[in-house]
Enzyme design. Structure first.
Site, mmCIF file in Angstrom:
data_model
loop_
_atom_site.group_PDB
_atom_site.id
_atom_site.type_symbol
_atom_site.label_atom_id
_atom_site.label_comp_id
_atom_site.label_asym_id
_atom_site.label_seq_id
_atom_site.Cartn_x
_atom_site.Cartn_y
_atom_site.Cartn_z
ATOM 1 N N ALA A 84 2.665 6.436 5.187
ATOM 2 C CA ALA A 84 1.753 6.243 6.319
ATOM 3 C C ALA A 84 1.935 7.336 7.368
ATOM 4 O O ALA A 84 0.953 7.917 7.852
ATOM 5 C CB ALA A 84 1.976 4.867 6.942
ATOM 6 N N ILE A 126 2.631 -1.632 4.252
ATOM 7 C CA ILE A 126 2.310 -0.249 3.914
ATOM 8 C C ILE A 126 3.580 0.587 4.010
ATOM 9 O O ILE A 126 4.417 0.374 4.887
ATOM 10 C CB ILE A 126 1.172 0.339 4.768
ATOM 11 C CG1 ILE A 126 1.575 0.568 6.207
ATOM 12 C CG2 ILE A 126 -0.064 -0.533 4.707
ATOM 13 C CD1 ILE A 126 0.579 1.419 6.946
ATOM 14 N N CYS A 127 3.729 1.497 3.082
ATOM 15 C CA CYS A 127 4.908 2.353 3.030
ATOM 16 C C CYS A 127 4.955 3.214 4.284
ATOM 17 O O CYS A 127 4.037 3.992 4.552
ATOM 18 C CB CYS A 127 4.858 3.225 1.783
ATOM 19 S SG CYS A 127 6.221 4.394 1.685
ATOM 20 N N VAL A 128 6.011 3.074 5.054
ATOM 21 C CA VAL A 128 6.119 3.777 6.331
ATOM 22 C C VAL A 128 6.134 5.288 6.139
ATOM 23 O O VAL A 128 5.473 6.018 6.885
ATOM 24 C CB VAL A 128 7.339 3.277 7.149
ATOM 25 C CG1 VAL A 128 8.653 3.584 6.459
ATOM 26 C CG2 VAL A 128 7.319 3.857 8.551
ATOM 27 N N PHE A 178 0.857 -1.185 0.000
ATOM 28 C CA PHE A 178 0.000 0.000 0.000
ATOM 29 C C PHE A 178 0.891 1.233 0.000
ATOM 30 O O PHE A 178 1.718 1.411 0.902
ATOM 31 C CB PHE A 178 -0.918 -0.013 1.226
ATOM 32 C CG PHE A 178 -1.848 -1.186 1.246
ATOM 33 C CD1 PHE A 178 -3.100 -1.115 0.655
ATOM 34 C CD2 PHE A 178 -1.466 -2.380 1.841
ATOM 35 C CE1 PHE A 178 -3.954 -2.204 0.660
ATOM 36 C CE2 PHE A 178 -2.315 -3.474 1.860
ATOM 37 C CZ PHE A 178 -3.563 -3.383 1.265
#
Length: 128
Positions: free
Chosen positions: A82, A77-79, A39
């Site tokens: 996010a 999910i891309c930190v 994501f």
């Protein structure tokens, strides 16, 4: 065939995430392997556990979680994306001095390395 999916649209407001979820279900039903879903950008909103759709609406966030639990699909999910959008796990919430976290169980904060690895180890990467 081994697949990875990239989702760049939010859980609600566009068709991207819903189409990605339906595609994921179809892959598994046809016997393909879905190794991971990454994501990115607005797609990180799919991991927000505070999302609360109406009782007669499809709950996409919890459906992704079920996909993880039932089929072992990694939900990364891309930190960076996010954190920019206020989606944090307990570790990041503590580091940032936030009162609580809101990352849905089953999702993992990851770097772009997870996407790079998926693109190297999968036969196909499909973006929604």
């Amino acid at each position: 065939m081994r697949f990875a999916i990239v989702v760049t649209g939010p859980a609600y407001g566009t068709q991207q995430a819903s189409s990605a979820f339906q595609f994921a279900q179809a892959l598994i039903a046809e016997g393909h392997e879905l190794s991971s879903v990454f994501f990115y950008r607005e797609g990180v909103y799919n991991a927000n556990q505070l999302t609360s759709p109406a009782s007669d609406e499809f709950d996409l966030v919890r459906s992704w979680q079920q996909l993880n639990m039932q089929h072992g699909v990694a939900l990364n999910i891309c930190v960076a994306a996010a954190l920019r959008r206020g989606v944090v796990d307990e570790t990041e919430a503590g580091r940032l001095g936030l009162a609580s976290s809101n990352l849905q169980t089953g999702f993992t904060l990851s770097g772009l390395g997870a996407l790079a690895e998926a693109s190297l180890t999968c036969d196909r990467v499909v973006q929604f």
